[in-house]
Design an enzyme around this catalytic site. Structure first.
Site, PDB file in Angstrom:
ATOM      1  N   GLY A  50      50.511  38.747  67.523  1.00 12.97           N
ATOM      2  CA  GLY A  50      49.893  39.953  66.988  1.00 12.97           C
ATOM      3  C   GLY A  50      50.896  40.918  66.406  1.00 12.97           C
ATOM      4  O   GLY A  50      51.385  40.746  65.298  1.00 12.97           O
ATOM      5  N   ARG A  51      51.272  41.943  67.183  1.00 18.50           N
ATOM      6  CA  ARG A  51      52.068  43.039  66.637  1.00 18.50           C
ATOM      7  C   ARG A  51      53.425  42.591  66.096  1.00 18.50           C
ATOM      8  O   ARG A  51      53.907  43.131  65.098  1.00 18.50           O
ATOM      9  CB  ARG A  51      52.244  44.118  67.704  1.00 18.50           C
ATOM     10  CG  ARG A  51      50.992  44.959  67.903  1.00 18.50           C
ATOM     11  CD  ARG A  51      51.080  45.820  69.153  1.00 18.50           C
ATOM     12  NE  ARG A  51      50.946  45.023  70.360  1.00 18.50           N
ATOM     13  CZ  ARG A  51      51.169  45.478  71.586  1.00 18.50           C
ATOM     14  NH1 ARG A  51      51.566  46.727  71.759  1.00 18.50           N
ATOM     15  NH2 ARG A  51      50.991  44.702  72.642  1.00 18.50           N
ATOM     16  N   GLY A  81      49.056  37.335  73.258  1.00 17.10           N
ATOM     17  CA  GLY A  81      49.465  38.429  74.110  1.00 17.10           C
ATOM     18  C   GLY A  81      50.937  38.372  74.475  1.00 17.10           C
ATOM     19  O   GLY A  81      51.387  37.439  75.136  1.00 17.10           O
ATOM     20  N   GLY A  82      51.706  39.345  73.993  1.00 10.65           N
ATOM     21  CA  GLY A  82      53.090  39.494  74.420  1.00 10.65           C
ATOM     22  C   GLY A  82      54.106  38.595  73.752  1.00 10.65           C
ATOM     23  O   GLY A  82      55.298  38.667  74.077  1.00 10.65           O
ATOM     24  N   CYS A 122      38.046  42.584  72.045  1.00 12.25           N
ATOM     25  CA  CYS A 122      38.431  43.947  71.680  1.00 12.25           C
ATOM     26  C   CYS A 122      37.917  44.932  72.729  1.00 12.25           C
ATOM     27  O   CYS A 122      36.728  44.938  73.049  1.00 12.25           O
ATOM     28  CB  CYS A 122      37.888  44.305  70.309  1.00 12.25           C
ATOM     29  SG  CYS A 122      38.324  45.982  69.785  1.00 12.25           S
ATOM     30  N   LYS A 141      37.536  34.296  70.378  1.00 12.39           N
ATOM     31  CA  LYS A 141      38.734  34.961  70.906  1.00 12.39           C
ATOM     32  C   LYS A 141      38.304  35.856  72.051  1.00 12.39           C
ATOM     33  O   LYS A 141      37.416  36.697  71.892  1.00 12.39           O
ATOM     34  CB  LYS A 141      39.436  35.791  69.825  1.00 12.39           C
ATOM     35  CG  LYS A 141      40.772  36.389  70.274  1.00 12.39           C
ATOM     36  CD  LYS A 141      41.495  37.060  69.102  1.00 12.39           C
ATOM     37  CE  LYS A 141      42.903  37.472  69.512  1.00 12.39           C
ATOM     38  NZ  LYS A 141      42.925  38.582  70.491  1.00 12.39           N
ATOM     39  N   GLN A 196      36.955  36.956  61.257  1.00 14.34           N
ATOM     40  CA  GLN A 196      36.530  37.348  62.601  1.00 14.34           C
ATOM     41  C   GLN A 196      35.319  38.264  62.515  1.00 14.34           C
ATOM     42  O   GLN A 196      35.326  39.257  61.787  1.00 14.34           O
ATOM     43  CB  GLN A 196      37.633  38.073  63.378  1.00 14.34           C
ATOM     44  CG  GLN A 196      37.192  38.300  64.831  1.00 14.34           C
ATOM     45  CD  GLN A 196      38.188  39.040  65.681  1.00 14.34           C
ATOM     46  OE1 GLN A 196      38.439  40.219  65.459  1.00 14.34           O
ATOM     47  NE2 GLN A 196      38.760  38.347  66.663  1.00 14.34           N
TER      48      GLN A 196
END
Length: 329
Positions: A230-231, A208-209, A96, A135, A66
């Site tokens: 992601g997380r 996301g989510g 971002c 992205k 990226q």
């Protein structure tokens, strides 16, 4: 398997997290999930000569680089450097929300400059042979996503982009911190799904989510081409990645295990230490491997307290694994 197929599930690029040690761990959990680097800025590569930021191993593949930037010529050169380093995809960060990147016209602020993004993408595509992707967010600040997002996608598609990852939240550059931007703006999955209907030839992944493989499966079943996690992929990597090759990519089992990943990481850790590295540089990415399982707390405590000590080595990891195995018995 094509890169589009690998992109059915991907682990998101995350600053300070998805370095080569993290990607090596994730690859031991899933052979097929598409992995991403942390964002690397084009100025750091082109003007700063920080080519070490491109360091990675072929064992991490499939892996994408990226890039952050907004100068077409500079991004083209950085993309060329990434392709020459062996990356299989070059991704442009237009999502971002950090103040630091806004000031350099990097990240989500680019959602307000679709013509510039298209120019950047066209230059990157022309400069080197690997796929260029984007992205982005659904919009920023007072933009109306239902209007602005289709216009943005139309511009980049016309420039030659064939795959896009959409974080299904707005970014509020004025009023929310980067951390708040990950949680407070509401998720708009329906809008991303409408974009797939509007742009059937674009490969669209949603981000996301997403916190489970079941959620990823449901989003794929809704008609989207890919899901980026992601997380959850970082903090509970086993929950997301151990069954991914079977559930998402249709491979026959058995699934990988966190115990197997730890054992597979031991030679990597030895090589890292032999090269002058420190144990905690690798093990900080392994703390969540046993999240929700017997022995998880002891695993985290042993690695957190011991890995920064002088001389700490793979025997600490083996000892921590031993207590996890005993706790599960």
């Amino acid at each position: 398997m094509s890169l589009n197929q690998h992109a059915r599930l991907s682990a998101a690029p995350m600053m300070d997290w998805t370095d080569r040690h993290c990607r090596t761990l994730h690859r031991h959990l899933s052979r097929h999930t598409l992995l991403y680097t942390e964002m690397v800025t084009a100025p750091a590569l082109v003007r700063g000569g920080a080519v070490h930021l491109l360091d990675h191993s072929p064992e991490e593949h499939p892996v994408a680089l990226q890039l952050g930037g907004s100068d077409p010529a500079e991004l083209a050169q950085a993309a060329r450097m990434g392709a020459e380093a062996g990356y299989q995809e070059i991704n442009l960060n237009c999502g971002c929300p950090s103040d630091r990147v806004q000031s350099g016209m990097i990240g989500a602020i680019l959602m307000t400059r679709p013509a510039l993004v298209a120019e950047c993408c066209a230059a990157m595509i022309a400069a080197q042979p690997v796929e260029v992707t984007v992205k982005c967010r659904i919009g920023v600040d007072d933009q109306t996503p239902e209007d602005e997002l289709p216009a943005f996608l139309e511009k980049i598609a016309a420039a030659g982009v064939r795959r896009v990852i959409i974080h299904a939240r707005k970014a509020w550059l004025d009023g929310l911190s980067p951390k708040e931007n990950r949680d407070i703006p509401p998720l708009e999955y329906d809008l991303v799904q409408r974009m797939k209907a509007l742009f059937p030839d674009l490969h669209i992944s949603i981000n996301g989510g997403v916190t489970s493989l079941d959620e990823a499966e449901a989003l794929l079943a809704s008609g989207l081409d890919g899901v980026m996690v992601g997380r959850a992929a970082y903090h509970q990597p086993a929950d997301i990645l151990c069954a991914a090759d079977r559930v998402i990519f249709g491979e026959a089992g058995p699934d990988s295990t966190p115990e197997g990943a730890v054992r597979a990481m031991l030679p990597y850790i030895e090589a890292h230490l032999a090269g002058g590295g420190r144990l905690h540089q690798v093990t900080r990415h392994m703390l969540g491997l046993f999240a929700g399982r017997p022995g998880a707390r002891g695993w985290r405590r042993m690695l957190s307290e011991g890995a920064t000590r002088p001389g700490a080595g793979p025997e600490l990891v083996e000892a921590a694994l031993g207590q996890v195995v005993r706790a599960a018995a």
